[in-house]
Design a protein around this motif. Structure first.
Motif, PDB file in Angstrom:
ATOM      1  N   TYR A   1       0.876  -1.251  -0.022  1.00 20.20           N
ATOM      2  CA  TYR A   1      -0.019  -0.238  -0.152  1.00 20.20           C
ATOM      3  C   TYR A   1       0.881   1.282   0.044  1.00 20.20           C
ATOM      4  CZ  TYR A   1      -3.826  -3.049   0.635  1.00 20.20           C
ATOM      5  OH  TYR A   1      -4.888  -4.099   0.610  1.00 20.20           O
ATOM      6  N   ASN A   2       2.207   1.133   0.053  1.00 18.58           N
ATOM      7  CA  ASN A   2       3.204   2.163  -0.110  1.00 18.58           C
ATOM      8  C   ASN A   2       3.275   2.439  -1.622  1.00 18.58           C
ATOM      9  OD1 ASN A   2       4.198   4.407   1.583  1.00 18.58           O
ATOM     10  ND2 ASN A   2       5.860   3.160   1.934  1.00 18.58           N
ATOM     11  N   SER A   3       2.970   1.666  -2.354  1.00 16.81           N
ATOM     12  CA  SER A   3       3.314   1.772  -3.713  1.00 16.81           C
ATOM     13  C   SER A   3       1.974   2.393  -4.515  1.00 16.81           C
ATOM     14  CB  SER A   3       3.522   0.543  -4.387  1.00 16.81           C
ATOM     15  OG  SER A   3       2.319  -0.760  -4.445  1.00 16.81           O
ATOM     16  N   PRO A   4       2.493   3.090  -5.750  1.00 23.06           N
ATOM     17  CA  PRO A   4       1.331   3.584  -6.602  1.00 23.06           C
ATOM     18  C   PRO A   4       0.249   2.959  -7.181  1.00 23.06           C
ATOM     19  CG  PRO A   4       3.434   3.610  -7.676  1.00 23.06           C
ATOM     20  CD  PRO A   4       3.703   3.181  -6.550  1.00 23.06           C
ATOM     21  N   GLU A   5       0.508   1.151  -7.242  1.00 23.14           N
ATOM     22  CA  GLU A   5      -0.318   0.298  -7.784  1.00 23.14           C
ATOM     23  C   GLU A   5      -1.438   0.053  -6.774  1.00 23.14           C
ATOM     24  OE1 GLU A   5       3.517   0.605  -9.886  1.00 23.14           O
ATOM     25  OE2 GLU A   5       2.916   0.092  -7.684  1.00 23.14           O
ATOM     26  N   ALA A   6      -1.514   0.099  -5.723  1.00 28.23           N
ATOM     27  CA  ALA A   6      -2.530  -0.380  -4.700  1.00 28.23           C
ATOM     28  C   ALA A   6      -2.877   0.950  -3.767  1.00 28.23           C
ATOM     29  CB  ALA A   6      -1.761  -1.519  -3.696  1.00 28.23           C
ATOM     30  N   VAL A   7      -4.281   0.599  -3.586  1.00 27.77           N
ATOM     31  CA  VAL A   7      -4.935   1.611  -2.554  1.00 27.77           C
ATOM     32  C   VAL A   7      -5.559   0.883  -1.416  1.00 27.77           C
ATOM     33  CG1 VAL A   7      -6.997   3.176  -2.569  1.00 27.77           C
ATOM     34  CG2 VAL A   7      -5.747   3.115  -4.675  1.00 27.77           C
ATOM     35  N   PRO A   8      -5.302   1.150  -0.277  1.00 26.20           N
ATOM     36  CA  PRO A   8      -5.821   0.481   0.866  1.00 26.20           C
ATOM     37  C   PRO A   8      -7.433   0.423   0.957  1.00 26.20           C
ATOM     38  CG  PRO A   8      -4.192   2.245   1.523  1.00 26.20           C
ATOM     39  CD  PRO A   8      -4.671   2.451   0.100  1.00 26.20           C
ATOM     40  N   PRO A   9      -7.844  -0.697   1.148  1.00 25.03           N
ATOM     41  CA  PRO A   9      -9.384  -0.906   1.458  1.00 25.03           C
ATOM     42  C   PRO A   9      -9.901   0.115   2.614  1.00 25.03           C
ATOM     43  CG  PRO A   9      -8.608  -2.897   1.877  1.00 25.03           C
ATOM     44  CD  PRO A   9      -7.202  -2.041   1.310  1.00 25.03           C
ATOM     45  N   PRO A  10     -11.317   0.655   2.387  1.00 28.36           N
ATOM     46  CA  PRO A  10     -11.866   1.432   3.573  1.00 28.36           C
ATOM     47  C   PRO A  10     -11.806   0.685   5.063  1.00 28.36           C
ATOM     48  CG  PRO A  10     -13.115   1.550   1.574  1.00 28.36           C
ATOM     49  CD  PRO A  10     -12.223   0.373   1.321  1.00 28.36           C
ATOM     50  N   LEU A  11     -12.072  -0.263   4.971  1.00 30.23           N
ATOM     51  CA  LEU A  11     -12.195  -1.061   6.271  1.00 30.23           C
ATOM     52  C   LEU A  11     -10.639  -1.152   7.067  1.00 30.23           C
ATOM     53  CD1 LEU A  11     -11.144  -4.032   5.870  1.00 30.23           C
ATOM     54  CD2 LEU A  11     -13.428  -4.533   4.635  1.00 30.23           C
ATOM     55  N   LEU A  12      -9.432  -1.249   6.279  1.00 28.40           N
ATOM     56  CA  LEU A  12      -8.314  -1.595   6.880  1.00 28.40           C
ATOM     57  C   LEU A  12      -8.083  -0.573   8.094  1.00 28.40           C
ATOM     58  CD1 LEU A  12      -5.521  -3.043   6.777  1.00 28.40           C
ATOM     59  CD2 LEU A  12      -4.834  -1.302   5.171  1.00 28.40           C
ATOM     60  N   LYS A  13      -8.473   0.870   7.964  1.00 24.80           N
ATOM     61  CA  LYS A  13      -8.020   1.514   9.058  1.00 24.80           C
ATOM     62  C   LYS A  13      -8.810   1.081  10.408  1.00 24.80           C
ATOM     63  CE  LYS A  13      -7.796   6.449  10.577  1.00 24.80           C
ATOM     64  NZ  LYS A  13      -7.979   7.946   9.979  1.00 24.80           N
ATOM     65  N   THR A  14      -9.943   0.874  10.275  1.00 24.08           N
ATOM     66  CA  THR A  14     -10.767   0.410  11.510  1.00 24.08           C
ATOM     67  C   THR A  14     -10.194  -0.818  11.996  1.00 24.08           C
ATOM     68  OG1 THR A  14     -12.734   1.206  10.329  1.00 24.08           O
ATOM     69  CG2 THR A  14     -13.259   0.077  12.224  1.00 24.08           C
ATOM     70  N   THR A  15     -10.084  -1.702  11.317  1.00 26.01           N
ATOM     71  CA  THR A  15      -9.378  -3.214  11.511  1.00 26.01           C
ATOM     72  C   THR A  15      -8.258  -2.656  12.218  1.00 26.01           C
ATOM     73  OG1 THR A  15     -10.141  -4.248   9.557  1.00 26.01           O
ATOM     74  CG2 THR A  15      -8.567  -5.202  10.719  1.00 26.01           C
ATOM     75  N   LEU A  16      -7.243  -1.992  11.908  1.00 27.31           N
ATOM     76  CA  LEU A  16      -6.117  -1.985  12.417  1.00 27.31           C
ATOM     77  C   LEU A  16      -6.011  -0.984  13.802  1.00 27.31           C
ATOM     78  CD1 LEU A  16      -3.652  -0.397   9.339  1.00 27.31           C
ATOM     79  CD2 LEU A  16      -3.588  -2.468  10.763  1.00 27.31           C
ATOM     80  N   LYS A  17      -7.307  -0.230  13.708  1.00 27.56           N
ATOM     81  CA  LYS A  17      -7.264   0.312  15.343  1.00 27.56           C
ATOM     82  C   LYS A  17      -7.698  -0.539  16.125  1.00 27.56           C
ATOM     83  CE  LYS A  17      -6.764   4.860  14.254  1.00 27.56           C
ATOM     84  NZ  LYS A  17      -5.490   5.609  15.085  1.00 27.56           N
ATOM     85  N   GLN A  18      -8.740  -1.482  15.841  1.00 25.64           N
ATOM     86  CA  GLN A  18      -9.122  -2.690  16.877  1.00 25.64           C
ATOM     87  C   GLN A  18      -8.051  -3.397  17.216  1.00 25.64           C
ATOM     88  OE1 GLN A  18     -12.535  -3.549  13.826  1.00 25.64           O
ATOM     89  NE2 GLN A  18     -13.027  -4.553  15.775  1.00 25.64           N
ATOM     90  N   LEU A  19      -7.387  -3.904  16.229  1.00 30.39           N
ATOM     91  CA  LEU A  19      -6.132  -4.795  16.455  1.00 30.39           C
ATOM     92  C   LEU A  19      -5.002  -4.022  17.508  1.00 30.39           C
ATOM     93  CD1 LEU A  19      -4.563  -7.461  16.218  1.00 30.39           C
ATOM     94  CD2 LEU A  19      -3.726  -6.274  14.135  1.00 30.39           C
ATOM     95  N   GLN A  20      -4.933  -2.857  17.373  1.00 27.43           N
ATOM     96  CA  GLN A  20      -3.722  -2.130  18.011  1.00 27.43           C
ATOM     97  C   GLN A  20      -4.459  -1.996  19.635  1.00 27.43           C
ATOM     98  OE1 GLN A  20      -3.239   2.261  17.336  1.00 27.43           O
ATOM     99  NE2 GLN A  20      -1.067   1.393  17.197  1.00 27.43           N
TER     100      GLN A  20
END
Length: 572
Positions: free
Chosen positions: A450-469
């Protein structure tokens, strides 16, 4: 028949008299009949086995230096060794008398002067002839067991070549090797002993001899070895080499057979001379980390060879002669070593990347190599746990942007997005302490993608990461009071290690990190040639000392989550 019966007794009597009188020993050592016996009796151990045994016992007494030996005695011993060595060099045929040569050299080769005397009088060619004949016998279906003799000849060859490299300047050493008629054929045959049918002692000695030859004659050795090894590895990847694995390939729950046991079962001989050092991904019995003993066995098997490839490449870089085939070899060996989480390949190329004086074309050739794309693809999709090894992660952080367009196909992006979906579904039920390290590998893969220009993070990733953190930090809070005293002790040990000037210098090597110079000073040549090897050999011990615990895994995961959240928020 008379000689066979009487000579052992006669030589036995002489030996007993030598044991009683040093004066008699010195007189007998100068007698021409003794040199006649060495020349005409010892090359025929099948005809005169007991007489040959007695003669070599006599030889041992004649080179024995007593603590109170006078200068005259030492001079006589020196002259005896030289005379006897010359006798054998002139009379022995390496194709038939390897046993005699091994026995004689074992007694007579004591100092560097002795070894150089042999080399300068044609002895290296005789040793090469012995090796080639034993190589043929080793692979014949009806051959007697010559494994022990082969190990002895390899040890002698290594001693002679190492002595030439250490005690002669590089130009002289190079000339000696190139002037020895059979060195190219020996180089090729040494490589074909690197397979799963030969014991570790033989593979290790072969690699050490190969290193000596490569260091001494870099460009010429590279012209043969790089295409040969690349072809053998490529054949495995293309499915053209289906040779079964031999008895010395590591297997779970089984220790490698002894040389005697393998020979007794008739399993110690390959179908043909071959290089068989590719890591067979499909035949590894479990993933890294599941069985530590199996991991260690694989490391012991492959590390010497991977270290040799590393040394080859560094020598080529320092000689500014890196052919494309050698870059392909580096890449294919790196790809094969992915399941081992090996750091040779990433460390080498990070050193090249950081060095200011090295041609950038090598990096361009690497990133255009299909095996490098396969390496990146294998880590992102199959071996994400390898990304928890910092050197591998650092390497991909630098090099992944150069190939992301080739790696991130639509199918790969779909698989990466599915990882996010799966994580979001399981984030509430994961055993975080147990899976922390694996999750760190998964999330580091997402960071790269997701640090590359070819990929876009899906919307649910941020919420998932917050829960995991939140879950990670809750677990860290539980563990922190228990592990604080231990961590404090470890950090004190770590601070002491950080003060080690050797480690500090190695971490700040910069552009000198690739240097293994062919024309180095003689006193430094051993340490430079083994620079890469020693750094890897000590790595497992360092890991044991640091003893990564559950809290360390959770801290790594927390740090990784923060990195990924920053990337997601930046895209938002």
């Amino acid at each position: 028949m008379y000689n066979r019966a009487m000579l052992p007794a006669y030589y036995g009597l002489l030996r007993m008299m030598c044991q009683q009188s040093r004066v008699f020993t010195r007189s007998l050592a100068q007698h021409q009949n003794l040199q006649w016996a060495f020349k005409n009796i010892t090359p025929h151990p099948n005809q005169y086995p007991q007489a040959v045994e007695e003669l070599f016992k006599l030889m041992q007494l004649m080179v024995l230096k007593h603590p109170d030996a006078t200068e005259a005695e030492q001079r006589e011993i020196y002259n005896f060794r030289k005379t006897t060595l010359m006798t054998y060099i002139q009379c022995l045929d390496g194709r038939t008398s390897w046993g005699t040569l091994i026995s004689a050299f074992r007694v007579l080769l004591e100092t560097s002067d002795d070894k150089l005397y042999v080399v300068y009088n044609g002895g290296l060619q005789i040793v090469f002839e012995c090796f080639q004949n034993l190589h043929v016998m080793l692979h014949e279906a009806t051959a007697c067991h010559v494994l022990g003799d082969m190990l002895d000849i390899l040890a002698i060859m290594q001693d002679l070549l190492q002595c030439v490299r250490m005690f002669r300047d590089s130009k002289d050493a190079r000339g000696i090797v190139l002037a020895t008629k059979d060195w190219l054929e020996v180089l090729r045959k040494l490589a074909t002993l690197l397979n799963t049918y030969n014991p570790p002692e033989m593979r290790t000695l072969c690699i050490e001899v190969l290193k000596e030859l490569v260091v001494t004659v870099v460009p010429e050795a590279m012209q043969l070895l790089a295409p040969l090894l690349t072809h053998c590895h490529a054949a495995v990847q293309d499915g053209r080499d289906a040779a079964p694995l031999g008895p010395y390939f590591p297997r779970r729950g089984c220790s490698a057979p002894s040389m005697a046991a393998a020979a007794a079962k008739g399993a110690g001989r390959p179908l043909r001379p071959m290089v068989q050092m590719a890591v067979p991904h499909g035949q590894l019995e479990c993933n890294r980390g599941v069985d530590p003993e199996y991991d260690l066995a694989l490391d012991k098997f492959y590390t010497p060879y991977h270290d040799f490839i590393d040394v080859m490449f560094r020598l080529a870089v320092n000689n500014d002669s890196v052919p494309e085939v050698l870059i392909n070899l580096s890449a294919v060996v790196g790809f094969e070593a992915v399941p081992l989480h090996s750091t040779y390949f990433p460390k080498l190329w990070l050193d090249i990347y950081k060095a200011q004086n090295i041609d950038r074309k090598y990096i361009n050739l690497l990133t255009s190599c299909n095996y490098f794309v396969d390496y990146v693809d294998a880590i992102l999709l199959d071996e994400r746990a390898a990304l928890t090894v910092d050197i591998i992660y650092e390497f991909l952080t630098v090099f992944f942007p150069k190939v992301s367009a080739h790696v991130l196909s639509e199918q790969t992006l779909t698989m990466i997005d599915n990882t996010v979906v799966s994580l979001s579904e399981q984030v509430g039920s994961l055993d975080v302490p147990k899976l922390a390290r694996r999750l760190s590998g998964d999330l580091r893969a997402l960071i790269l993608v997701y640090n590359s220009p070819e990929a876009v993070p899906p919307p649910l990733l941020k919420t998932t990461l917050k829960q995991l953190q939140a879950r990670v930090r809750a677990e860290m809070a539980k563990l922190a009071p228990k592990e604080e005293p231990a961590k404090k002790s470890n950090s004190e040990d770590g601070s002491k290690k950080e003060c080690n000037p050797d480690e500090a210098s190695s971490s700040s090597k910069g552009e000198d990190s690739v240097n293994i110079r062919q024309d180095a000073a003689k006193s430094d040549s051993d340490s430079e040639m083994q620079q890469s090897s020693s750094s890897r050999e000590t790595a497992p011990e360092e890991k044991k000392e640091r003893s990564i615990g559950p809290l360390d895994d959770l801290e790594l995961l927390d740090k990784t989550i923060n990195e990924l959240i920053e990337i997601v928020e930046k895209d938002d």
